[in-house]
Design a protein around this motif. Structure first.
Motif, mmCIF file in Angstrom:
data_model
loop_
_atom_site.group_PDB
_atom_site.id
_atom_site.type_symbol
_atom_site.label_atom_id
_atom_site.label_comp_id
_atom_site.label_asym_id
_atom_site.label_seq_id
_atom_site.Cartn_x
_atom_site.Cartn_y
_atom_site.Cartn_z
ATOM 1 N N UNK A 195 0.807 -1.215 0.000
ATOM 2 C CA UNK A 195 0.000 0.000 0.000
ATOM 3 C C UNK A 195 0.841 1.267 0.000
ATOM 4 N N UNK A 196 2.100 1.158 0.404
ATOM 5 C CA UNK A 196 3.000 2.317 0.436
ATOM 6 C C UNK A 196 3.812 2.472 -0.849
ATOM 7 N N UNK A 197 3.820 1.462 -1.716
ATOM 8 C CA UNK A 197 4.642 1.497 -2.927
ATOM 9 C C UNK A 197 4.439 2.757 -3.774
ATOM 10 N N UNK A 198 3.205 3.219 -4.012
ATOM 11 C CA UNK A 198 3.057 4.424 -4.844
ATOM 12 C C UNK A 198 3.746 5.654 -4.252
ATOM 13 N N UNK A 199 3.919 5.686 -2.955
ATOM 14 C CA UNK A 199 4.566 6.830 -2.308
ATOM 15 C C UNK A 199 6.089 6.717 -2.336
ATOM 16 N N UNK A 248 12.141 2.611 -7.169
ATOM 17 C CA UNK A 248 13.308 2.117 -6.455
ATOM 18 C C UNK A 248 13.415 2.676 -5.044
ATOM 19 N N UNK A 249 12.343 3.297 -4.562
ATOM 20 C CA UNK A 249 12.369 3.912 -3.243
ATOM 21 C C UNK A 249 12.411 2.899 -2.111
ATOM 22 N N UNK A 250 12.919 3.360 -0.993
ATOM 23 C CA UNK A 250 12.991 2.519 0.200
ATOM 24 C C UNK A 250 11.951 3.006 1.195
ATOM 25 N N UNK A 251 11.481 2.097 2.004
ATOM 26 C CA UNK A 251 10.504 2.438 3.030
ATOM 27 C C UNK A 251 11.152 3.333 4.083
ATOM 28 N N UNK A 252 10.437 4.368 4.456
ATOM 29 C CA UNK A 252 10.900 5.287 5.492
ATOM 30 C C UNK A 252 10.322 4.866 6.838
ATOM 31 N N UNK A 253 10.758 5.531 7.888
ATOM 32 C CA UNK A 253 10.174 5.245 9.204
ATOM 33 C C UNK A 253 8.692 5.602 9.210
ATOM 34 N N UNK A 254 8.312 6.631 8.455
ATOM 35 C CA UNK A 254 6.893 6.978 8.340
ATOM 36 C C UNK A 254 6.112 5.833 7.674
ATOM 37 N N UNK A 255 6.679 5.246 6.624
ATOM 38 C CA UNK A 255 6.025 4.114 5.965
ATOM 39 C C UNK A 255 5.820 2.962 6.948
#
Length: 193
Positions: free
Chosen positions: A109-113, A117-124
């Motif tokens: 569910x966080x992929x579009x944000x 090639x983005x990495x998950x943040x602490x917010x994610x």
């Protein structure tokens, strides 16, 4: 629609349709759809099986083209704002094809944000944990999706939609398979969205 400004002008709308025709391969299923959904409101589609509810939702999310009429979702073409639209179809094959854990599904569910090639943040990570907790699925996080009951899988998929943090949420039979507790959590969670 005579009291409304022309498509794309005037007051903001989440979804707006005028003379919309939806269907498959050129064959209309529903035609003449007139629809205005304002931000912060809810709308339920009620009808018998085969009446075009899923077809309309797929058109709204941009998974299939409209056959006619006008349609704007968040002021643009359907599918043009994937970060801002969350969608839950009535069928979920991913848990049976891939060996995914529940938390992996919610993380999607966080992929579009995050971008390609983005990495998950602490917010994610915080949002994923919140979504699992909201749907009462925290204890399912490390379990393989394929090992869950239908109601448990539905909680996980609803958590995925919550994790999207979308401006428009489109749900196709969202409480299918949910027990009483799951339905209560669903109603509370999406009423707050």
């Amino acid at each position: 629609m005579s009291s409304e400004p022309p498509m794309g002008q005037g007051r903001p709308t989440a979804i707006r349709a005028a003379g919309l025709v939806v269907g498959y391969k050129g064959d209309p299923v529903v035609s003449g759809i007139e629809l205005i959904v304002r931000p912060g409101t809810s709308l339920a589609l009620v009808g018998t099986n085969g009446s075009g509810k899923s077809t309309l939702l797929k058109t709204l999310v941009g998974l299939q083209p409209r056959l006619g009429g006008e349609l704007a979702v968040l002021g643009g073409e359907p599918g043009s704002s994937p970060k801002r639209v969350g969608y839950l179809s009535q069928f979920h094959a991913s848990g049976f094809i891939l060996p995914l854990r529940s938390i992996d599904v919610v993380r999607m569910g966080r992929f579009p944000h995050q971008g390609l090639l983005g990495r998950a943040t602490s917010e994610d990570h915080d949002i994923v944990a919140w979504a699992l907790d909201t749907m009462g699925a925290t204890d399912l996080a490390t379990k393989p999706l394929r090992s869950l009951s239908g109601g448990q899988r539905q909680r996980v998929h609803l958590a995925q939609v919550l994790a999207r943090r979308a401006d428009v949420i489109l749900l196709d039979e969202p409480n299918a398979g949910l027990d009483a507790g799951g339905r209560e959590r669903y109603l509370e969670a999406f009423a707050a969205e």
